[in-house]
Design an enzyme around this catalytic site. Structure first.
Site, PDB file in Angstrom:
ATOM      1  N   LEU A   1      36.721 -53.856   7.763  1.00  0.00           N
ATOM      2  CA  LEU A   1      35.302 -53.848   8.139  1.00  0.00           C
ATOM      3  C   LEU A   1      34.403 -53.654   6.926  1.00  0.00           C
ATOM      4  CD1 LEU A   1      35.467 -51.567  11.324  1.00  0.00           C
ATOM      5  CD2 LEU A   1      35.095 -54.033  11.285  1.00  0.00           C
ATOM      6  N   GLY A   2      34.912 -52.953   5.925  1.00  0.00           N
ATOM      7  CA  GLY A   2      34.085 -52.702   4.743  1.00  0.00           C
ATOM      8  C   GLY A   2      34.810 -51.796   3.784  1.00  0.00           C
TER       9      GLY A   2
ATOM     10  N   VAL B   1      37.510 -49.380   5.150  1.00  0.00           N
ATOM     11  CA  VAL B   1      37.429 -49.143   6.596  1.00  0.00           C
ATOM     12  C   VAL B   1      37.992 -50.373   7.321  1.00  0.00           C
ATOM     13  CG1 VAL B   1      35.914 -48.546   8.526  1.00  0.00           C
ATOM     14  CG2 VAL B   1      35.289 -47.846   6.214  1.00  0.00           C
TER      15      VAL B   1
ATOM     16  N   LYS C   1      39.173 -45.232   8.600  1.00  0.00           N
ATOM     17  CA  LYS C   1      38.815 -45.129   7.177  1.00  0.00           C
ATOM     18  C   LYS C   1      40.024 -44.602   6.426  1.00  0.00           C
ATOM     19  CE  LYS C   1      34.862 -44.511   5.074  1.00  0.00           C
ATOM     20  NZ  LYS C   1      33.533 -44.116   4.764  1.00  0.00           N
TER      21      LYS C   1
ATOM     22  N   ASP D   1      24.603 -37.250   3.239  1.00  0.00           N
ATOM     23  CA  ASP D   1      24.813 -38.669   2.905  1.00  0.00           C
ATOM     24  C   ASP D   1      24.044 -39.565   3.881  1.00  0.00           C
ATOM     25  OD1 ASP D   1      25.813 -40.862   1.610  1.00  0.00           O
ATOM     26  OD2 ASP D   1      27.810 -40.774   2.526  1.00  0.00           O
TER      27      ASP D   1
ATOM     28  N   GLY E   1      33.993 -48.568   0.746  1.00  0.00           N
ATOM     29  CA  GLY E   1      33.005 -47.641   0.202  1.00  0.00           C
ATOM     30  C   GLY E   1      33.602 -46.801  -0.891  1.00  0.00           C
TER      31      GLY E   1
END
Lengths: 159, 346
Positions: B14-15, B22, B36, B135, B17
């Site tokens: 999904l992504g 993730v 994650k 955050d 970081g």
């Protein structure tokens, strides 16, 4: 062991919330932890009331409130019912429902109930008496407009 | 948090970081989940990694307490057998994060207020439990299947990580004035980060990036007064955001609940806004007509704007002029005229 009470008064579309710690010793003054006002969000009324419901339920849950006292609706002295009064009753109903949804005990007090439970003077006299407030409370002093919400807490403690 | 870890099947990525990648996953209890995976940084020695891991797993207790409608629920955390990674499994939010919305352009005022309301309810709950987020940024606000905004990635950033993390994870601009001066994080620094988030969502990436990066000027002080605003953003919004971004933390809102109150009375006219480097166009539909405002930025000094209304396609009526600049004007003059125009339309 101290308890945590919240007194709530709805006037118009404003909700006055006084949060207090009630010491186990009845001689000790009530400690005011916060005195805040929640406003109904501008715009569409239904989502604004839904938000107020969530705010109220969240607040009571997250701050581990043990008892909630809400001032009851009352008819105006010598006047007819106007739309503003009905709007205020809508807000009050939402607050009552939100408080009840948390499983925390909820009391609804009218002025007459407060007078029966607390002291020997009328509620309005207590509200005007600065000296009374300085001796009965410690911590942050509530705003004058919030004394009625604090009065609910004093009456609940005395009951 | 579940004490039994259900069978988990990992799907597509999904992504990625600062802390890892993730993935979309499926577990036998929760269905679709986001997973994650925090992987040991190759430059971390064994001691550093162990310290991070222990601290993070201790934080897991906090994460389990962070159950709220407006906080992304973490279901469980586990250390993988390789010893070099930790994965945590959380609720999947199919609406994605607001980073994409920010990049697409300014969000309508009403949408920003709705998102802010959701996030502030979540933040207020976390603060009441004695926790900080540290955050808050568009990328950490996720939209669930019902359109509810939720705060994600809670509990990953700690005070000793914040500057290093911020520099690499798109959080630098959200670091409050006092943190740059060496103070720790607090509820007030979360409120600062939320203020920065609202500013970004209201303005979109193109406008935001036309100004100096906040991280390069915040430590100089007076940041809130240096913000440049899109002319349709009403003054009450500006007052709220500027107060959230005040250098003096004692003059900021004390609680997320106070911010909620302040936002309860801000106007939310429904302008949709498209910003390009050379022009800005607003549209607002009122019954069967659409109001259109165009601001053309020919050069740094030469600007012009015009506003008109016209019938929606398929409805009758003619085009009507609502206002315009007197030919070419300077930037400041154009901004002031546009601000007056938008005020007159509300």
């Amino acid at each position: 062991m101290a308890d945590r009470y919240v007194g709530i008064v709805v006037v118009g579309e404003k909700v006055t919330v006084v949060d207090a710690e009630i010491p186990g010793d009845p001689q000790e003054p009530v400690v005011i932890l916060s005195d805040t006002t929640w406003s109904l969000q501008s715009g569409d009324k239904a989502p604004a009331l839904a938000l107020l419901y969530r705010r109220c339920a969240d607040y009571l849950r997250e701050h581990r409130i043990e008892r909630v006292i809400i001032k009851a609706s009352a008819l105006p002295m010598g006047g007819g019912v106007k739309l503003a009064l009905l709007s205020s009753a809508e807000v009050r109903g939402v607050i009552m429902a939100a408080a009840a949804s948390t499983s925390i005990p909820v009391d609804i007090y009218s002025k007459a109930v407060i007078s029966r439970n607390y002291g020997d003077r009328k509620v309005d006299e207590y509200l005007k008496d600065d000296e009374f407030w300085s001796t009965r409370l410690s911590g942050e002093q509530p705003r004058k407009s919030s004394r009625e919400a604090a009065m609910l807490i004093l009456a609940a403690r005395a009951r | 948090m579940s004490s039994v870890i259900p069978a988990l099947r990992l799907g597509g990525k999904l992504g990625a970081g600062y802390f890892g990648e993730v993935f979309l996953g499926q577990d036998s209890i929760h269905g679709d989940v986001a997973v994650k995976v925090l992987v040991r940084n190759p430059s971390d020695d064994e001691t550093k990694w162990r310290a991070f891991k222990e601290k993070f797993l201790a934080e897991a207790q906090h994460l389990s307490r962070a159950s709220h409608r407006n906080v992304v629920q973490v279901f469980y955390i586990e250390e993988l057998p390789d010893g070099d990674s930790i994965r945590f499994c959380m609720a999947y939010c199919p609406g994605g994060s607001l980073q994409a919305r920010f990049e697409a352009g300014p969000m309508p005022l009403r949408d920003v207020r709705d998102v802010a309301t959701d996030v502030l309810l979540g933040l207020d709950a976390l603060h009441a439990r004695g926790m900080l987020h540290r955050d808050i940024k568009p990328g950490n606000i996720l939209i669930d299947s019902e359109g509810v905004a939720k705060l994600g990635d809670f509990g990953l950033v700690t005070d000793d990580l914040i500057l290093d993390y911020g520099s690499q994870a798109g959080y630098y601009d959200h670091i409050a004035y006092e943190v740059w001066l060496g103070e720790g994080t607090s509820r007030k620094t979360d409120i600062w980060a939320m203020g920065m988030t609202l500013y970004r969502l209201l303005h979109g990436k193109v406008w935001y990036e036309a100004s100096p990066r906040p991280c390069s000027v915040i430590a100089d002080g007076g940041f809130a007064d240096s913000l440049t605003w899109l002319p349709h953003v009403p003054r009450p919004w500006r007052r709220v955001i500027k107060k959230m971004l005040h250098d003096d933390a004692s003059l900021r809102y004390k609680t997320a609940s106070q911010v909620l109150d302040a936002l309860s009375s801000v106007p939310v006219p429904n302008w949709s806004t498209v910003v390009t480097p050379t022009s800005i166009r607003w549209e607002q539909t009122v019954v069967s007509r659409v109001r259109i405002v165009e601001w053309t930025r020919h050069s740094l000094r030469n600007h012009e704007w015009r506003a008109w209304s016209e019938p929606l396609p398929g409805t009758g009526g003619r085009k009507k002029r609502l206002g315009e600049s007197p030919g070419m004007v300077g930037r400041l003059q154009a901004v002031r005229q546009l601000e007056s125009f938008f005020e007159s339309q509300s």
